[in-house]
Write an enzyme that holds these catalytic residues in place. Structure first.
Site, mmCIF file in Angstrom:
data_model
loop_
_atom_site.group_PDB
_atom_site.id
_atom_site.type_symbol
_atom_site.label_atom_id
_atom_site.label_comp_id
_atom_site.label_asym_id
_atom_site.label_seq_id
_atom_site.Cartn_x
_atom_site.Cartn_y
_atom_site.Cartn_z
ATOM 1 N N GLU A 122 37.271 63.449 46.565
ATOM 2 C CA GLU A 122 36.662 62.831 45.380
ATOM 3 C C GLU A 122 36.618 61.318 45.598
ATOM 4 O O GLU A 122 37.455 60.784 46.311
ATOM 5 C CB GLU A 122 37.542 63.081 44.139
ATOM 6 C CG GLU A 122 37.854 64.521 43.876
ATOM 7 C CD GLU A 122 39.118 64.698 43.018
ATOM 8 O OE1 GLU A 122 39.597 63.710 42.438
ATOM 9 O OE2 GLU A 122 39.600 65.829 42.944
ATOM 10 N N LYS A 124 37.592 57.591 44.803
ATOM 11 C CA LYS A 124 38.737 57.000 44.115
ATOM 12 C C LYS A 124 38.203 55.911 43.206
ATOM 13 O O LYS A 124 37.720 54.883 43.655
ATOM 14 C CB LYS A 124 39.724 56.417 45.120
ATOM 15 C CG LYS A 124 40.983 55.867 44.459
ATOM 16 C CD LYS A 124 42.021 55.502 45.502
ATOM 17 C CE LYS A 124 43.338 55.108 44.874
ATOM 18 N NZ LYS A 124 43.259 53.978 43.962
ATOM 19 N N ASP A 126 38.190 52.923 40.557
ATOM 20 C CA ASP A 126 39.071 51.804 40.307
ATOM 21 C C ASP A 126 39.158 51.572 38.806
ATOM 22 O O ASP A 126 38.356 50.852 38.227
ATOM 23 C CB ASP A 126 38.538 50.567 41.026
ATOM 24 C CG ASP A 126 39.668 49.668 41.453
ATOM 25 O OD1 ASP A 126 40.833 50.051 41.239
ATOM 26 O OD2 ASP A 126 39.385 48.594 41.989
ATOM 27 N N TYR A 236 40.745 64.478 36.759
ATOM 28 C CA TYR A 236 40.877 65.013 38.118
ATOM 29 C C TYR A 236 42.237 65.619 38.420
ATOM 30 O O TYR A 236 42.497 66.011 39.544
ATOM 31 C CB TYR A 236 40.577 63.920 39.152
ATOM 32 C CG TYR A 236 41.344 62.630 38.908
ATOM 33 C CD1 TYR A 236 42.730 62.585 39.029
ATOM 34 C CD2 TYR A 236 40.688 61.466 38.556
ATOM 35 C CE1 TYR A 236 43.438 61.416 38.794
ATOM 36 C CE2 TYR A 236 41.384 60.285 38.322
ATOM 37 C CZ TYR A 236 42.764 60.270 38.436
ATOM 38 O OH TYR A 236 43.458 59.121 38.202
ATOM 39 N N LYS A 324 40.974 54.476 52.014
ATOM 40 C CA LYS A 324 40.378 53.301 51.369
ATOM 41 C C LYS A 324 39.154 52.762 52.115
ATOM 42 O O LYS A 324 39.076 52.827 53.346
ATOM 43 C CB LYS A 324 41.425 52.170 51.268
ATOM 44 C CG LYS A 324 42.613 52.505 50.381
ATOM 45 C CD LYS A 324 42.195 52.625 48.952
ATOM 46 C CE LYS A 324 42.743 51.677 47.954
ATOM 47 N NZ LYS A 324 43.829 50.847 48.034
ATOM 48 N N CYS A 418 17.882 15.625 35.810
ATOM 49 C CA CYS A 418 17.444 16.812 36.551
ATOM 50 C C CYS A 418 17.317 16.465 38.032
ATOM 51 O O CYS A 418 16.644 15.482 38.383
ATOM 52 C CB CYS A 418 16.115 17.303 36.007
ATOM 53 S SG CYS A 418 15.366 18.587 37.005
ATOM 54 N N CYS A 421 13.219 16.616 38.842
ATOM 55 C CA CYS A 421 12.217 15.702 38.289
ATOM 56 C C CYS A 421 12.840 14.421 37.739
ATOM 57 O O CYS A 421 12.120 13.504 37.344
ATOM 58 C CB CYS A 421 11.418 16.387 37.190
ATOM 59 S SG CYS A 421 12.363 16.681 35.680
ATOM 60 N N CYS A 436 17.106 21.075 31.742
ATOM 61 C CA CYS A 436 16.187 19.973 31.968
ATOM 62 C C CYS A 436 15.184 20.045 30.819
ATOM 63 O O CYS A 436 14.618 21.089 30.544
ATOM 64 C CB CYS A 436 15.474 20.163 33.313
ATOM 65 S SG CYS A 436 14.024 19.113 33.473
ATOM 66 N N CYS A 441 8.579 19.893 34.324
ATOM 67 C CA CYS A 441 9.416 19.725 35.514
ATOM 68 C C CYS A 441 8.901 20.670 36.597
ATOM 69 O O CYS A 441 8.757 21.867 36.365
ATOM 70 C CB CYS A 441 10.873 20.064 35.183
ATOM 71 S SG CYS A 441 11.919 20.190 36.654
HETATM 72 S S1 IVH Z 1 44.912 61.793 42.106
HETATM 73 C C1 IVH Z 1 49.287 62.157 42.985
HETATM 74 N N1 IVH Z 1 42.327 61.275 42.120
HETATM 75 O O1 IVH Z 1 44.548 56.088 41.936
HETATM 76 C C2 IVH Z 1 47.858 62.147 42.687
HETATM 77 N N2 IVH Z 1 43.833 59.521 41.602
HETATM 78 O O2 IVH Z 1 46.580 54.920 43.671
HETATM 79 C C3 IVH Z 1 47.431 60.857 42.137
HETATM 80 N N3 IVH Z 1 42.759 57.393 41.063
HETATM 81 O O3 IVH Z 1 47.282 56.486 39.815
HETATM 82 C C4 IVH Z 1 46.222 60.904 41.353
HETATM 83 N N4 IVH Z 1 40.692 58.085 41.320
HETATM 84 O O4 IVH Z 1 44.985 56.263 38.700
HETATM 85 C C5 IVH Z 1 43.572 60.781 41.936
HETATM 86 N N5 IVH Z 1 40.022 60.961 42.150
HETATM 87 C C6 IVH Z 1 41.269 60.480 41.955
HETATM 88 C C7 IVH Z 1 41.500 59.136 41.582
HETATM 89 C C8 IVH Z 1 42.816 58.694 41.423
HETATM 90 C C9 IVH Z 1 41.475 57.066 41.007
HETATM 91 C C10 IVH Z 1 43.891 56.459 40.761
HETATM 92 C C11 IVH Z 1 44.939 57.045 39.867
HETATM 93 C C12 IVH Z 1 46.242 56.897 40.618
HETATM 94 C C13 IVH Z 1 45.897 55.851 41.615
HETATM 95 C C14 IVH Z 1 46.785 55.989 42.821
#
Ligand code: IVH
Length: 675
Positions: A122, A124, A126, A236, A324, A418, A421, A436, A441
């Site tokens: 999935e 991740k 933020d 998730y 990451k 400006c 001009c 300006c 201008c």
């Molecule tokens: S699984 C032990 N799935 O990332 C499993 N976490 O750095 C942990 N996060 O605290 C959660 N997207 O807030 C999971 N698809 C995803 C996620 C996800 C973002 C965040 C989550 C977690 C943090 C860990």
């Protein structure tokens, strides 16, 4: 009347109606907020909601905490109550390279004693991790992750997020007795941008990134503040579950939506590390196009019984890893701060940076928006700064690094003349921008002509930056309408023009008289009216005069147009200068009308994703429009075809999720008769 005086029959009758209304509203919310597929008109929905509110007001004994009316209205809290997570919310181990990831996969296989492991991957997100508890289907407590063991009670704040069901749906499958579901509260990049723009206008401090904005919005003691912020959520994960069995991540992701809990549609079952790496690359490629910030992918062992074998180490499970993406933040130096003059006369300070590669692109300039922002961030010429590409493309300076100052740094001051001009610069009362004041201008004129002639506006090819400079500097063109009075003799007098090039440009200018209404509206450069809004306006008004007559109220009745945009449009047409320009353009032969959609693609809407090999997006769009069709920028139920090119983005996933016909470039070319 008090409750005591009510007959049991009356109360029973009202209770039934109240239940019926709640059921309907829950269903409509689910279709609207989770499936993006409205079932009823706003008016119809509002009527039901009002009826429910009125009944609950009259019969307060019938109010329940899971009623759709209870999303907002909880009073501000003194402090957050603490909530202990029954099962700790662990964090994730990270890896940054393919090699590290393969190493993790080998360890998992070794511990499980298998040749191949099935993963679910999935994006991740933020955002901010949360846990929601549902007892017998009713949302009771919601909390932040906190330190993983104890979080903050943000129940009333979570209730204001429309995607969060206050009661689980049970049409398809029964609800569990107890469900602790985990997910991420986040803010989409566009919403984040808009929120910050509004904050800048009000002089409030800006959020550094969507994550901070989401966290700051959810952790509000006053839930009405949270309610005003565009938060979203994807689920998730699981804490405890009783009265329903789920055995794998795949099953979880398929089950949650049936209870009305939104799940990110972008996920895949991956057999072995190669498929997971392919998913990583795919998401990395579409990163810019994703509506949210993703800082990597999460790879999870699919089978829950295998997870038990693997267990955890140092507060992180062995069965999952965050893979990451490369950082999109870098440090560099501010070499100078220069000032640009835009087409409305606004002076924008721009930082000239020592070129640095950020997230795959070289960044050498970053807009600093206005003087206040420079003060707020305390950015000085010569500073070392952190730059990032926020929401994908536009580079910005996050913050200076004061520790690296040598004392040689200089503070920036907005010039009072400006730079183009020499005209006086003012900062109008209540505005953050310096302007300006000279309406002739050259910088303003050049910018507005460039915008007018640009590809997405009047599309006058050959009228690039240099030519505009020559036309304005020579005095031939003082306003946009002068373009339509140019003669071949005029052009031949300019350096760099020959017979052929002069004819070509005049031909292009002539061609632009056939401009569509949407492009014309966009070309005018009305503040706040971008391409998309111009399209919306063109769908709602017959001609430019028709639009010019619209009142703020009329404009605000159109979906997608808020008070600020409405005001800006009305102001624009009130200005005599602008009215004069439109009259002149009309006299020159530009008078587009609402497009009568005729042609083989009439009524058809297309969305493009990924790179096309035989033409640019712009050309494809033109082609569709010529044949009477429409090109939309986002996938919705209203779209008829999604055309997929090389490396398609999230639109492809969305189309798949919504079951919209997906066609290849080949098929598209056949459809439009080009093959
Ligand atoms: S699984 C032990 N799935 O990332 C499993 N976490 O750095 C942990 N996060 O605290 C959660 N997207 O807030 C999971 N698809 C995803 C996620 C996800 C973002 C965040 C989550 C977690 C943090 C860990």
């Amino acid at each position: 009347m008090t409750a005591v005086e009510r007959s049991p029959e009356e109360l029973e009758r009202v209770r039934k109606r109240v239940e019926e209304l709640r059921e309907l509203i829950r269903k409509y919310d689910y279709y609207y907020y989770v499936l993006n597929r409205p079932l009823v008109s706003d008016a119809e929905y509002d009527a039901l909601f009002r009826e429910l509110q009125e009944l609950e007001e009259k019969y307060p004994e019938l109010v329940t905490p899971d009623s759709p009316t209870q999303r907002v209205g909880a009073p501000p809290a003194e402090e957050f109550r603490q909530v202990r997570h029954a099962i700790p919310m662990l964090s994730l181990q990270n890896c940054f390279t393919e090699e590290e990831f393969r190493e993790w996969d080998r360890r998992v296989k070794r511990m499980l004693g298998t040749e191949e492991v099935v993963y679910v991957c999935e994006p991740k997100l933020d955002g901010l991790g949360v846990e929601l508890v549902y007892e017998n289907g009713v949302f009771t407590v919601g909390s932040t992750r906190g330190d993983g063991y104890v979080g903050e009670d943000v129940t009333n704040n979570l209730k204001t997020i429309k995607q969060v069901p206050l009661r689980l749906l049970s049409d398809e499958i029964p609800v569990p007795k107890l469900l602790e579901v985990r997910g991420e509260v986040y803010m989409e990049k566009e919403d984040f941008k808009r929120l910050n723009e509004e904050r800048a206008k009000r002089g409030e401090p800006l959020f550094a990134n969507p994550r901070n904005a989401a966290a700051g919005s959810l952790r509000q003691l006053d839930p009405s503040v949270t309610a005003s912020r565009p938060l979203k959520v994807f689920f998730y994960g699981l804490g405890r579950i009783e009265g329903y069995e789920i055995r794998s991540q795949e099953e979880l992701l398929r089950t949650l939506p049936k209870w009305g809990l939104p799940v990110n549609p972008l996920w895949e079952v991956c057999r072995g590390p190669d498929e997971a790496i392919a998913f990583y690359k795919k998401v990395l490629d579409m990163r810019e196009e994703l509506p949210y910030e993703a800082d990597g992918i999460v790879v999870k062992v699919n089978d829950f019984s295998q997870r038990e074998i693997l267990g955890e180490i140092a507060r992180a499970p062995r069965w999952a890893i965050a893979f990451k993406f490369p950082a999109e933040q870098r440090t560099t130096r501010v070499l100078d701060i220069v000032v640009q003059v835009g087409r409305t006369g606004v002076l924008t300070p721009v930082a000239i940076l020592e070129p640095v590669e950020v997230g795959g692109a070289t960044v050498s300039r970053a807009t600093l928006h206005n003087e206040d922002e420079i003060r707020r961030k305390d950015i000085r010429i010569g500073d070392w700064v952190i730059v990032q590409r926020a929401g994908g493309v536009i580079p910005e300076i996050v913050a200076p690094i004061p520790e690296r100052r040598t004392g040689q740094e200089r503070e920036f001051r907005m010039p009072d003349r400006c730079p183009v001009c020499g005209g006086p610069v003012v900062r109008p009362e209540g505005e953050v921008a310096h302007r300006c004041t000279n309406i002739s201008c050259p910088a303003r004129i050049k910018e507005s002509i460039r915008h007018f002639a640009s590809r997405r506006a009047a599309d006058i090819q050959g009228l690039g930056e240099k030519v505009v400079d020559k036309l304005v500097d020579s005095g031939l063109v003082k306003r946009i309408s002068d373009l339509y009075r140019l003669t071949k003799m005029d052009l031949l007098r300019l350096e760099g023009f020959a017979d052929k090039s002069a004819e070509n440009l005049l031909g292009e200018i002539e061609k632009s008289k056939g401009i569509s209404l949407a492009r014309f509206i966009y070309a005018l450069g009305i503040p706040h009216v971008g391409e998309r809004l111009a399209e919306i306006l063109a769908e709602n008004f017959d001609s430019i005069d028709d639009l010019a007559r619209a009142t703020e109220e009329e404009l605000m009745r159109i979906e997608g147009i808020g008070p600020e945009v409405a005001r800006s449009i009305v102001e624009f047409f009130k200005n005599p200068e602008n009215r004069k320009l439109i009259e002149e353009l009309k006299a020159a032969g530009l008078n587009p009308r609402r497009e009568v959609k005729a042609g083989p693609l009439a009524g058809r809407t297309f969305v493009f994703t990924g790179a096309l090999s035989s033409m640019t997006r712009e050309e494809a769009k033109r082609l569709v429009e010529e044949l009477g069709g429409r090109v939309a920028s986002t996938v919705s139920r209203k779209v008829d075809y999604v055309v997929v090119g090389e490396n398609p983005g999230s639109k492809y996933e969305k189309a798949r999720a919504l079951g919209i016909p997906i066609i290849t470039e080949e098929e598209f070319l056949k459809l439009v008769g080009k093959k």
